[in-house]
Design a protein around this motif. Structure first.
Motif, PDB file in Angstrom:
ATOM      1  N   VAL A 110      37.025  14.775  48.799  1.00 56.07           N
ATOM      2  CA  VAL A 110      35.702  15.391  48.938  1.00 56.07           C
ATOM      3  C   VAL A 110      35.865  16.851  49.362  1.00 56.07           C
ATOM      4  O   VAL A 110      36.536  17.140  50.364  1.00 56.07           O
ATOM      5  N   ILE A 111      35.260  17.755  48.580  1.00 57.17           N
ATOM      6  CA  ILE A 111      35.182  19.163  48.965  1.00 57.17           C
ATOM      7  C   ILE A 111      33.741  19.447  49.380  1.00 57.17           C
ATOM      8  O   ILE A 111      32.816  19.315  48.570  1.00 57.17           O
ATOM      9  N   THR A 123      37.945  16.300  52.556  1.00 55.48           N
ATOM     10  CA  THR A 123      39.298  16.768  52.248  1.00 55.48           C
ATOM     11  C   THR A 123      39.443  18.255  52.503  1.00 55.48           C
ATOM     12  O   THR A 123      40.475  18.716  52.996  1.00 55.48           O
ATOM     13  N   ALA A 124      38.405  19.014  52.144  1.00 58.28           N
ATOM     14  CA  ALA A 124      38.455  20.465  52.336  1.00 58.28           C
ATOM     15  C   ALA A 124      37.035  21.000  52.462  1.00 58.28           C
ATOM     16  O   ALA A 124      36.076  20.399  51.972  1.00 58.28           O
ATOM     17  N   PHE A 125      36.927  22.146  53.140  1.00 59.15           N
ATOM     18  CA  PHE A 125      35.641  22.830  53.295  1.00 59.15           C
ATOM     19  C   PHE A 125      35.823  24.274  52.853  1.00 59.15           C
ATOM     20  O   PHE A 125      36.803  24.940  53.210  1.00 59.15           O
ATOM     21  N   ILE A 126      34.857  24.765  52.054  1.00 60.27           N
ATOM     22  CA  ILE A 126      34.936  26.143  51.588  1.00 60.27           C
ATOM     23  C   ILE A 126      33.547  26.763  51.625  1.00 60.27           C
ATOM     24  O   ILE A 126      32.577  26.175  51.129  1.00 60.27           O
ATOM     25  N   SER A 127      33.444  27.929  52.244  1.00 56.87           N
ATOM     26  CA  SER A 127      32.137  28.583  52.371  1.00 56.87           C
ATOM     27  C   SER A 127      32.343  29.973  52.962  1.00 56.87           C
ATOM     28  O   SER A 127      33.424  30.307  53.472  1.00 56.87           O
ATOM     29  N   ALA A 128      31.280  30.759  52.925  1.00 60.03           N
ATOM     30  CA  ALA A 128      31.259  32.001  53.695  1.00 60.03           C
ATOM     31  C   ALA A 128      30.821  31.661  55.120  1.00 60.03           C
ATOM     32  O   ALA A 128      30.327  30.561  55.408  1.00 60.03           O
ATOM     33  N   GLU A 288      44.391  24.868  51.577  1.00 66.88           N
ATOM     34  CA  GLU A 288      43.889  25.047  52.932  1.00 66.88           C
ATOM     35  C   GLU A 288      42.779  24.039  53.224  1.00 66.88           C
ATOM     36  O   GLU A 288      41.909  23.806  52.379  1.00 66.88           O
ATOM     37  N   LYS A 289      42.809  23.464  54.416  1.00 66.15           N
ATOM     38  CA  LYS A 289      41.774  22.516  54.815  1.00 66.15           C
ATOM     39  C   LYS A 289      40.413  23.205  54.878  1.00 66.15           C
ATOM     40  O   LYS A 289      39.392  22.641  54.465  1.00 66.15           O
TER      41      LYS A 289
END
Length: 517
Positions: A110-111, A123-128, A288-289
């Motif tokens: 899960v992202i 699984t990972a987090f991506i954001s500003a 990257e996590k």
């Protein structure tokens, strides 16, 4: 014959479908968007663009339109459809977490992007950094108003992490300047109509309150508030600031350039980077996590340059998307042509196989007819000869040898067959017997015997002699303990190998196999 033809047809069609089948996707990625707006439209376009650069990636999109219940159902549906990875922007922090947990517990990576969840099952987090955006905008507003003024805030969707974090960052920055007063902090939901109506109602109840600047949680919210202020002539028009800073027509950068907004903050979409992260996870590569995306403040000082750069990027992306569409169209046409080619090849193969089968069937039919005639001859019971028909049973004289068998009386034919069987059986073990010998035993010439036997049975005397020997051999094989060689000599064959060859051609098995059966 029908069953064989059906089998061949199925095999031919199988070749077509195997040859024409499309390449299956290597990875299926589900994308659950919490809403549908221009920011997410841009991001979805970038996600698709990013998938172009990875062979075998298929995307499945779902938009919840700000409904928690709908997004939960959509996530469960994506998971049940067999996706390999889930990309999700939760509508609210708490309500979507159980659905994300269910996906994660089933082993699906899960992202979480752009918005946070209160669960750690991802699984990972991506954001500003939404808090940083709110803080920087607060500092800009303080500087823009020279530390003195009245500010209105319109927040984003209640319970969503970007709204909470932008508000907290903004308020922390404002607190550092006692001369800035927040006269209202209204609740919005990211949409322009809601911001307009909320602002209009507040203004109707606070006509004497001065507002120097409106900070919207996003650009659409700021523009909704601006429309609510336009009819008011008793107030000086305030400044408006927002967050998103999208490129393109009516995007935040253009709005700042055209002075409709005083400032905005680029909230990066980076769909291509999200796809890169997803593929790295699926392929077991390092990742990257947590990834924080870079962003930037948009003001009248840099809006023109930023807009030019973003428009060029969008133009190049549009060209790339067009090229990809043309490539897809070409591949589709190529696939259609391959289908036609495979169908033509399959039809030719099927036609050839059918013709061969009909030819073999015709040969088999002729062979069966011949076999029936021979067996009828050799298995026909001997006719009873009585005084009444004895004279009529005379073998036709030599002068009548040219007559066809159909013109001879049935009794005479039966008598002829009986006599021929007796002669053959008497000479069966004689490997040196010839057609002349058989004819002599029947008081006929060689030509007469051949013509009469051929007319009655369709076979030659030699063929009937060999059939009789093989029939006798078969009986000896299943009723005696004699060896194959002994039986071969007993029935008149000069060599066991030749006997074996003839036996296999007639019965489809070796002599030893007949004995085993």
């Amino acid at each position: 014959m029908k069953r064989l033809l059906t089998t061949v047809t199925v095999l031919a069609l199988g070749l077509v479908f195997v040859g024409c089948s499309h390449k299956q996707a290597k990875y299926i990625i589900g994308v659950s968007q919490c809403s549908e707006d221009i920011w997410r439209d841009k991001q979805n376009a970038e996600l698709r663009m990013g998938a172009y650069f990875h062979d075998g990636v298929e995307l499945k999109f779902a938009a919840a339109y700000d409904s928690d219940e709908r997004q939960v159902q959509q996530i469960d549906s994506l998971v049940n459809s067999g996706i390999d990875l889930l990309i999700v922007a939760p509508n609210q922090v708490q309500t979507i977490s159980p659905a994300i947990d269910r996906a994660y517990d089933k082993g699906i990576p899960v992202i979480v992007f752009e918005r946070k969840t209160n669960s750690q099952k991802y699984t990972a987090f991506i954001s500003a950094d939404n808090y940083e955006m709110g803080r920087v905008m607060g500092e800009y507003i303080v500087a823009r108003l020279h530390g003195q003024g009245h500010v209105m805030e319109i927040k984003g969707l209640e319970g969503s992490s970007p709204s909470i974090e932008r508000h907290n960052g903004f308020m922390d920055a404002i607190k550092q300047s006692p001369g800035i007063q927040v006269v209202a902090s209204l609740q919005g939901d990211w949409t322009e109509p809601t911001a307009y109506e909320t602002t209009r109602q507040w203004l109707a109840n606070h006509q004497d309150v001065r507002v120097d600047l409106v900070f919207g949680a996003n650009d659409r919210t700021a523009m909704g508030a601006r429309k609510a202020f336009l009819p008011l002539t008793s107030h000086l028009s305030p400044l408006f600031c927002g967050i998103d800073g999208l490129p393109g027509e009516n995007g935040g950068i253009q709005l700042v350039r055209d002075s409709l907004l005083d400032a905005s903050y680029i909230y990066p979409t980076h769909g291509d980077q999200i796809i890169e992260l997803a593929v790295n996870i699926l392929e077991g590569k390092p990742y990257e996590k947590e990834t924080m995306l870079m962003s930037a403040l948009v003001t009248s000082d840099n809006a023109k340059v930023l807009l030019m750069e973003s428009e060029e990027i969008m133009r190049q992306a549009s060209q790339l998307d067009l090229l990809h569409s043309k490539a897809d169209s070409y591949l589709h046409k190529l696939g259609t042509q391959r289908v036609i080619n495979w169908l033509a090849i399959a039809f030719i193969i099927l036609l050839v196989v059918v013709l061969v089968l009909f030819y073999l069937y015709h040969l088999r039919k002729i062979a069966l007819q011949h076999e029936r005639v021979v067996n009828t001859l050799w298995n026909m019971p001997e006719p009873e000869v009585t005084p009444e028909n004895s004279e009529e049973s005379e073998i036709p004289a030599a002068s009548e040898e040219s007559a066809d068998a159909e013109d001879v009386e049935p009794a005479a034919v039966s008598h002829f067959i009986t006599c021929f069987k007796e002669v053959v059986e008497r000479r069966l073990d004689d490997s040196n017997v010839s057609v002349e010998d058989l004819a002599a035993d029947m008081n006929l010439s060689r030509v007469q015997l051949y013509r009469k036997v051929k007319a009655v049975t369709g076979s030659s005397p030699v063929e009937l002699l060999r059939t009789a020997r093989l029939n006798r051999a078969y009986q000896l094989l299943i009723t005696t303990d004699k060896s194959v060689s002994e039986i071969a000599y007993d029935v008149g064959f000069t060599a066991p190998s030749y006997f074996t060859k003839c036996f296999k051609e007639t019965y489809g098995m070796l002599p030893g196999d007949a004995r085993k059966q």
